[in-house]
Design a protein around this motif. Structure first.
Motif, mmCIF file in Angstrom:
data_model
loop_
_atom_site.group_PDB
_atom_site.id
_atom_site.type_symbol
_atom_site.label_atom_id
_atom_site.label_comp_id
_atom_site.label_asym_id
_atom_site.label_seq_id
_atom_site.Cartn_x
_atom_site.Cartn_y
_atom_site.Cartn_z
ATOM 1 N N ASP A 88 0.808 -1.231 0.000
ATOM 2 C CA ASP A 88 0.000 0.000 0.000
ATOM 3 C C ASP A 88 0.842 1.284 0.000
ATOM 4 O O ASP A 88 0.282 2.375 -0.122
ATOM 5 N N ALA A 91 2.275 3.100 -4.494
ATOM 6 C CA ALA A 91 1.483 3.726 -5.554
ATOM 7 C C ALA A 91 2.379 4.369 -6.614
ATOM 8 O O ALA A 91 2.077 4.314 -7.811
ATOM 9 N N LEU A 158 -2.006 -2.697 -2.079
ATOM 10 C CA LEU A 158 -2.451 -1.488 -2.767
ATOM 11 C C LEU A 158 -3.686 -1.823 -3.601
ATOM 12 O O LEU A 158 -3.756 -2.881 -4.212
ATOM 13 N N VAL A 159 -4.648 -0.899 -3.608
ATOM 14 C CA VAL A 159 -5.882 -1.098 -4.376
ATOM 15 C C VAL A 159 -6.074 0.085 -5.326
ATOM 16 O O VAL A 159 -5.838 1.236 -4.950
ATOM 17 N N ARG A 161 -8.804 2.023 -7.934
ATOM 18 C CA ARG A 161 -10.198 2.192 -8.350
ATOM 19 C C ARG A 161 -10.416 3.638 -8.760
ATOM 20 O O ARG A 161 -9.947 4.542 -8.079
ATOM 21 N N SER A 164 -7.569 6.152 -8.998
ATOM 22 C CA SER A 164 -6.809 6.566 -7.824
ATOM 23 C C SER A 164 -6.495 5.352 -6.954
ATOM 24 O O SER A 164 -7.071 4.270 -7.141
ATOM 25 N N TYR A 165 -5.566 5.557 -6.014
ATOM 26 C CA TYR A 165 -5.098 4.468 -5.168
ATOM 27 C C TYR A 165 -5.810 4.504 -3.830
ATOM 28 O O TYR A 165 -6.184 5.563 -3.330
ATOM 29 N N HIS A 166 -5.984 3.323 -3.262
ATOM 30 C CA HIS A 166 -6.752 3.179 -2.028
ATOM 31 C C HIS A 166 -6.066 2.195 -1.086
ATOM 32 O O HIS A 166 -5.341 1.298 -1.518
ATOM 33 N N LYS A 167 -6.363 2.380 0.192
ATOM 34 C CA LYS A 167 -6.084 1.376 1.208
ATOM 35 C C LYS A 167 -7.411 0.755 1.622
ATOM 36 O O LYS A 167 -8.481 1.251 1.267
ATOM 37 N N ILE B 169 -10.364 3.370 1.380
ATOM 38 C CA ILE B 169 -10.048 4.774 1.694
ATOM 39 C C ILE B 169 -9.111 5.246 0.604
ATOM 40 O O ILE B 169 -8.048 4.659 0.380
ATOM 41 N N GLU B 170 -9.499 6.331 -0.040
ATOM 42 C CA GLU B 170 -8.637 6.899 -1.076
ATOM 43 C C GLU B 170 -7.442 7.604 -0.438
ATOM 44 O O GLU B 170 -7.544 8.129 0.661
ATOM 45 N N TYR B 171 -6.317 7.583 -1.091
ATOM 46 C CA TYR B 171 -5.192 8.374 -0.611
ATOM 47 C C TYR B 171 -4.365 8.856 -1.784
ATOM 48 O O TYR B 171 -4.425 8.305 -2.878
ATOM 49 N N ILE B 173 -0.910 9.777 -3.899
ATOM 50 C CA ILE B 173 0.436 9.245 -4.110
ATOM 51 C C ILE B 173 1.439 10.161 -3.417
ATOM 52 O O ILE B 173 1.380 11.371 -3.601
#
Lengths: 173, 173
Positions: A88, A91, A158-159, A161, A164-167, B169-171, B173
């Motif tokens: 995670d 990214a 790391l996800v 969607r 954008s990247y997500h936890k 949860i979006e985050y 980079i």
């Protein structure tokens, strides 16, 4: 394999357009992997959000790739890949392996296996795999591989969607 | 399709066992879908975390399924499916469509399309698709389908990882 599996997918009788279709899959979350290989001269790799488990015995994995991808010429000739599952905090690594016009390996952070195939540092896990087949599906291929070795590090994944990247947050049913 | 795609996957020269392999994919997050169909007598459906986009033009989707699955006899004979992408409040629906010994449609919460294929209420999106091929991979099949219609609702998606359900949860980079 049945006869139906041999007919190429070329026609479309679909009532939806490509942008509608893409919107549905942008909304569908996926873990992020980087598929790496070695073309005999240099390391090659690309970000993939389409890695799925197909069978545990034997251990089979599949992912899809466009034949228009810059990595396709190397992948089409390769016998082995490593599937690096990103953690995670990776990214930026995902973005680097999806960018065009950059040397994706120039910044280091990887090491070659005895086979020459690179493994990326800091991932949540990785699988070394032999390519079994590249199944045609229009201008893409579903690449079916058999895992030969696998490591997990326990890092959180790391996800990706909606661009954008997500936890993840766990919750109870 | 090249000749290599025709050889069945049966052998394993793998150095990893099935449990090691499963552990790697348990750690890999995935969006959750329920694939529904109609066998001519009744609705059929099963939870799938292996749905991937293969091509946008034409709009192709793939998912893997074990031929040991209770839904496989219906799926092997079907021409159409709906892929229902679950929303983040549908963990219990995911569990119901993965449970054995229950009537998965008895509690309602779905409606049939004109084709008879059920669509589940409250999903984040769904795709109505025609089955193109069922590609053999050991005791599993990679089912390749072409989207005919697609709807998105804007609901947030459900994510599965490590035997539990998650939100995102979006985050940055």
């Amino acid at each position: 394999m049945s006869a139906e599996a041999l007919s190429p997918v070329t026609s479309t009788t679909s009532g939806i357009d490509a942008e509608q279709f893409r919107a549905i899959f942008r909304a569908h979350p996926a873990g992020v992997a980087v598929v790496t290989l070695h073309d005999g001269h240099r390391p090659v790799g690309f970000t993939a959000t389409s890695v799925i488990s197909v069978s545990a015995e034997p251990p089979l994995v599949a992912f899809s790739v466009s034949t228009g991808s810059s990595s396709w010429p190397a992948l089409s000739a390769s016998r082995q890949v490593v599937i690096n599952f990103l953690a995670d905090d990776q990214a930026s690594l995902s973005a680097r392996f999806a960018a065009s016009g950059v040397d994706r390996f120039a910044d280091g952070g990887w090491r070659p296996l005895p086979s020459g195939v690179p493994v990326l540092d800091g991932c949540s896990g990785w699988i070394e795999a032999a390519i079994h087949s590249r199944l045609p599906a229009a201008d893409s291929r579903i690449v079916l591989v058999e895992a030969m070795a696998a490591w997990g590090t326990g890092r959180q994944p790391l996800v990706y969607r909606d661009r954008s990247y997500h936890k993840l947050i766990e919750y109870e049913i």
